[in-house]
Design an enzyme around this catalytic site. Structure first.
Site, PDB file in Angstrom:
ATOM      1  N   SER A 117    -112.563 -42.461 -23.392  1.00 31.53           N
ATOM      2  CA  SER A 117    -112.629 -41.561 -24.544  1.00 31.53           C
ATOM      3  C   SER A 117    -114.007 -41.716 -25.169  1.00 31.53           C
ATOM      4  O   SER A 117    -114.640 -42.780 -25.046  1.00 31.53           O
ATOM      5  CB  SER A 117    -111.551 -41.929 -25.575  1.00 31.53           C
ATOM      6  OG  SER A 117    -111.775 -41.255 -26.814  1.00 31.53           O
ATOM      7  N   TYR A 160    -107.669 -48.721 -30.527  1.00 29.79           N
ATOM      8  CA  TYR A 160    -107.927 -47.684 -29.529  1.00 29.79           C
ATOM      9  C   TYR A 160    -109.406 -47.667 -29.145  1.00 29.79           C
ATOM     10  O   TYR A 160    -109.747 -47.609 -27.957  1.00 29.79           O
ATOM     11  CB  TYR A 160    -107.495 -46.329 -30.081  1.00 29.79           C
ATOM     12  CG  TYR A 160    -107.638 -45.175 -29.117  1.00 29.79           C
ATOM     13  CD1 TYR A 160    -106.677 -44.959 -28.130  1.00 29.79           C
ATOM     14  CD2 TYR A 160    -108.709 -44.288 -29.194  1.00 29.79           C
ATOM     15  CE1 TYR A 160    -106.789 -43.897 -27.244  1.00 29.79           C
ATOM     16  CE2 TYR A 160    -108.831 -43.231 -28.317  1.00 29.79           C
ATOM     17  CZ  TYR A 160    -107.866 -43.038 -27.344  1.00 29.79           C
ATOM     18  OH  TYR A 160    -107.986 -41.985 -26.465  1.00 29.79           O
TER      19      TYR A 160
END
Length: 260
Positions: free
Chosen positions: A150, A167
């Site tokens: 990501s 994350y």
């Protein structure tokens, strides 16, 4: 004579595992690989969503098999890899897409939530990659791994949005795991690359997109969120012989968001 470009992208006869492949970005990637001939092993936690994905793919003429699994359980990885190989005959491609997130200010982030994110996004991905390499890629002397990272693994988190420290940390780890495995396994003709999507509408991003979608689009040079086909081309390149000299790389698919 060199192979035709169509031949280089062709995945006929190959088997691809796609984790988190029952919906969202995983299903998008699975569709691309299946459209070009791959037989699919979809792994995800919810059997009903897997069955729906298999039916959706079958309607496109794609052969897909459902493997319900808790991918956050690293101890299950060896069994999953062996089960997929035995059922489908071989494994040629592994797409590590399964993931989760947790939103909280860093100072308040629960440790149990941290462990949940790291266990699935990093430890689970590594354990399955290791297992697939042992039972398929190393014995056959070839394989392709695509890790779905990501842009959150490349950047800090915008302070106007709820923090996602676990994350961000996990996706940063995935990016460097990609480079380390590419270096170590290159001599075995195992290519390891990553995709780093920007913001795509999905179940995971729906709260962020609902609250900040307009600002995200304004910060993106192409002026839009990721769409239903935007990961297909990059994934197919990295999975196929067309990307045969690409390893250890991260392809950012974010509409240009990280360039400004």
């Amino acid at each position: 004579m060199t192979a035709s470009l169509k031949t280089l992208f062709d995945l006929t006869g190959r088997v691809a595992i796609v984790t988190g492949g029952s919906r969202g970005l995983g299903l998008q990637i699975a569709t691309a690989l299946g459209d070009y001939g791959a037989t699919l092993a979809l792994m995800a936690r919810k059997p009903d969503e897997l069955d729906e994905a298999v039916a959706t793919l079958a309607a496109r003429g794609i052969i897909a098999h459902a493997f319900p699994a808790n991918l956050g359980d690293a101890d299950a990885a060896a069994g999953l890899a062996t089960q997929a190989r035995d059922r489908l005959g071989r494994i040629d491609i592994l797409v590590n897409n399964a993931g989760t997130t947790w939103g909280a200010p860093a100072q308040d982030h629960p440790l149990d939530a941290w462990r949940k994110v790291i266990d699935l996004n990093v430890t689970g991905a590594f354990a399955l990659t290791q297992a697939v390499a042992r039972v398929a890629f190393l014995p056959q002397g070839k394989g392709a791994v695509i890790n779905v990272a990501s842009i959150e693994g490349l950047l800090g988190h915008h302070p106007a949005r709820l923090g996602t420290i676990a994350y961000n940390t996990a996706k940063g780890a995935i990016i460097n795991m990609t480079r380390a495995l590419a270096a170590e396994w290159g001599p075995h003709d195992i290519r390891v690359n990553a995709l780093a999507p920007g913001f795509f509408p999905s179940k995971m991003t729906e709260v962020t997109v609902e609250a900040h979608g307009a600002a995200i689009i304004e910060q993106t040079p192409l002026g839009k969120l990721g769409g239903d086909t935007d990961l297909m081309g990059p994934a197919l390149l990295l999975a196929s012989d067309a990307g045969g000299h690409i390893t250890g790389q991260v392809i950012v698919v974010d509409g240009g968001m990280t360039v400004i």
